[in-house]
Design a protein around this motif. Structure first.
Motif, PDB file in Angstrom:
ATOM      1  N   ARG A   2       0.829  -1.206   0.000  1.00 30.88           N
ATOM      2  CA  ARG A   2       0.000   0.000   0.000  1.00 30.88           C
ATOM      3  C   ARG A   2       0.866   1.259   0.000  1.00 30.88           C
ATOM      4  NH1 ARG A   2      -3.247   3.744   2.181  1.00 30.88           N
ATOM      5  NH2 ARG A   2      -5.435   3.668   1.539  1.00 30.88           N
ATOM      6  N   ARG A 130     -11.108  -0.305  -8.919  1.00 37.26           N
ATOM      7  CA  ARG A 130     -11.415   0.240  -7.595  1.00 37.26           C
ATOM      8  C   ARG A 130     -11.509  -0.887  -6.582  1.00 37.26           C
ATOM      9  NH1 ARG A 130     -11.748   3.663  -4.627  1.00 37.26           N
ATOM     10  NH2 ARG A 130     -11.120   5.166  -6.192  1.00 37.26           N
ATOM     11  N   ASP A 131     -10.932  -0.657  -5.386  1.00 38.64           N
ATOM     12  CA  ASP A 131     -10.981  -1.628  -4.282  1.00 38.64           C
ATOM     13  C   ASP A 131     -11.271  -0.838  -3.017  1.00 38.64           C
ATOM     14  OD1 ASP A 131     -10.695  -3.592  -2.422  1.00 38.64           O
ATOM     15  OD2 ASP A 131      -8.638  -4.131  -2.927  1.00 38.64           O
ATOM     16  N   ASP A 134      -9.474   2.585  -2.306  1.00 36.97           N
ATOM     17  CA  ASP A 134      -8.213   2.599  -3.046  1.00 36.97           C
ATOM     18  C   ASP A 134      -8.414   2.178  -4.493  1.00 36.97           C
ATOM     19  OD1 ASP A 134      -6.538   3.305  -0.883  1.00 36.97           O
ATOM     20  OD2 ASP A 134      -6.519   1.223  -0.172  1.00 36.97           O
ATOM     21  N   ALA A 136      -6.653  -0.484  -7.022  1.00 31.44           N
ATOM     22  CA  ALA A 136      -5.787  -1.660  -7.004  1.00 31.44           C
ATOM     23  C   ALA A 136      -5.148  -1.808  -8.374  1.00 31.44           C
ATOM     24  CB  ALA A 136      -6.590  -2.913  -6.656  1.00 31.44           C
ATOM     25  N   SER A 138      -2.597  -3.879 -10.778  1.00 30.00           N
ATOM     26  CA  SER A 138      -1.897  -5.144 -11.004  1.00 30.00           C
ATOM     27  C   SER A 138      -0.652  -4.886 -11.841  1.00 30.00           C
ATOM     28  CB  SER A 138      -2.801  -6.141 -11.738  1.00 30.00           C
ATOM     29  OG  SER A 138      -3.969  -6.408 -11.001  1.00 30.00           O
ATOM     30  N   ILE A 147       0.040  -6.749  -6.465  1.00 31.95           N
ATOM     31  CA  ILE A 147      -1.069  -5.792  -6.408  1.00 31.95           C
ATOM     32  C   ILE A 147      -0.619  -4.606  -5.570  1.00 31.95           C
ATOM     33  CG2 ILE A 147      -3.452  -5.366  -5.738  1.00 31.95           C
ATOM     34  CD1 ILE A 147      -3.245  -7.338  -7.974  1.00 31.95           C
ATOM     35  N   LEU A 149      -1.850  -0.977  -3.866  1.00 28.49           N
ATOM     36  CA  LEU A 149      -3.040  -0.254  -3.431  1.00 28.49           C
ATOM     37  C   LEU A 149      -2.665   1.186  -3.101  1.00 28.49           C
ATOM     38  CD1 LEU A 149      -4.618  -2.892  -1.013  1.00 28.49           C
ATOM     39  CD2 LEU A 149      -5.297  -2.410  -3.371  1.00 28.49           C
TER      40      LEU A 149
END
Length: 393
Positions: A2, A130-131, A134, A136, A138, A147, A149
């Motif tokens: 992150r 979108r996650d 955040d 995300a 790849s 991944i 974030l």
């Protein structure tokens, strides 16, 4: 993994944003698919107003030490005799200079790492979704996948790259597309302080002395014109065919390169997609050519890249919390700043490209510039050569 911000693309726009954000104490991941140093199609000219910005980014001293000579004169190389005018000065009476992208991009990427950004290179960004709060992202390399974030996603991958990101839509190939070519030469007779604009049937280009004794020739040509040239010169690689087309149409180019030798091969890229696009949409910030692209005829690509990355980082710095509302506010402010800084350059470039590439209007352009050489000076000013960078003294 992150971060506060993930930036896709390690060229001047991505590196500029990474340096500025990392210097603000933000955790930044910079994803670049290519190993550096690498060369690429680019005019390589850096306008003088960027020198103070490069100082703020931590590379100004090195750029001044490595770049080619100051460009004090402009010229038009077309079917007739060459025409010259003086180059407008930038801030502090400075003049622009050129630096190879293999050198400049590595300087900026090293500065981003020194500022605290995490470099992920060579890694390819393959998707962004979108996650929660955040984005995300790849990324892949040699079968390995990660991944990333972050609440802030910045796309700086340029307009030529295809891929699976929302900012990389597939577009059909058109006969009117412009394709870019570039090569370095050694031993050219081009005066060191002169930067000519090249106008030839179906395209345009430029020449400038860069670093290490290399002279850069870059050009763009319509796809349909390139197809016709290659059909008439069967067996020649595309770059060599374009070069012969230019030297046949522009006697001044043939003259300054008659004893020069090619340093490496011809590079090709494209198609170029001039125009203004979204600076912020669907939680994705765009910088460099992804936000908007001018015809390279005005040699402002590096300037627009550096400045857009800086503008975005400056607007993000004004937002304390990078919540959805905070990002939206920063996006609105960035879009306003971008539209204040760049549209005139894009319009100027579009007009000049239209004039230079058509036989009838190219002739009229040459006659007009012959009568009013100072129009080259005016064109350089309109293209942003002396437009200050907001927030840079």
């Amino acid at each position: 993994m992150r971060y506060d911000a993930v930036i896709i693309g390690g060229g001047p726009s991505g590196a500029s944003a990474a340096i500025a954000l990392a210097s603000q104490g933000r955790a930044v991941a910079l994803v670049e698919r290519s190993a550096f140093p690498r060369n690429k199609v680019c005019g390589e000219f850096i306008s003088p107003v960027n020198l103070a910005l490069l100082d703020r980014l931590g590379v100004g001293e090195r750029v001044r030490a490595l770049a080619g000579p100051e460009i004090r004169r402009l010229a038009l190389f077309a079917a007739g005799p060459s025409i010259e005018a003086r180059m407008p000065r930038g801030q502090a009476d400075a003049f622009g200079r050129a630096l190879g992208r293999d050198v400049l991009d590595l300087l900026l990427l090293d500065a981003a790492a020194a500022a605290g950004a995490t470099l992920l290179q060579p890694w390819q960004a393959t998707a962004a979704v979108r996650d929660g709060g955040d984005m995300a992202v790849s990324i892949e390399r040699s079968g390995e996948r990660r991944i990333l974030l972050a609440p802030v996603l910045i796309v700086a991958h340029g307009s030529w790259e295809a891929g699976g990101l929302p900012s990389q839509p597939k577009r059909p190939h058109l006969p009117s597309d412009f394709l870019g070519f570039k090569a370095h030469f050694r031993g050219s007779a081009l005066p060191p302080d002169l930067m000519p604009l090249l106008a030839f049937p179906g395209g345009y280009g430029g020449m400038v002395w860069a670093d290490q004794g290399r002279m850069s020739l870059s050009c763009c040509i319509r796809r349909d014109r390139l197809d016709a040239i290659r059909a008439a010169q069967r067996g020649l690689p595309a770059g060599e065919a374009v070069f012969r087309h230019i030297t046949a149409a522009c006697p001044s180019v043939a003259e300054v390169l008659q004893d020069a030798t090619l340093d490496g091969g011809w590079l090709a890229a494209g198609p170029i997609r001039p125009g203004i696009r979204d600076c912020y949409a669907h939680d994705i910030f765009s910088v460099g050519n992804v936000a908007g692209e001018s015809h390279p005829i005005i040699a402002e690509g590096i300037s627009m890249a550096l400045q857009s990355g800086w503008l975005l980082a400056s607007e993000l710095a004004r937002v304390a919390e990078w919540s959805r509302a905070g990002r939206e506010l920063a996006g609105q402010r960035y879009a306003a700043a971008w539209h204040k800084q760049f549209p005139l350059r894009i319009l100027t470039a579009s007009v000049l490209a239209g004039l230079a590439t058509r036989p009838l209007t190219a002739g009229l352009m040459h006659r007009f510039v012959s009568a009013f050489p100072a129009s080259l000076f005016v064109g350089a000013r309109l293209s942003g050569k002396v437009t200050p960078v907001p927030g840079i003294g």
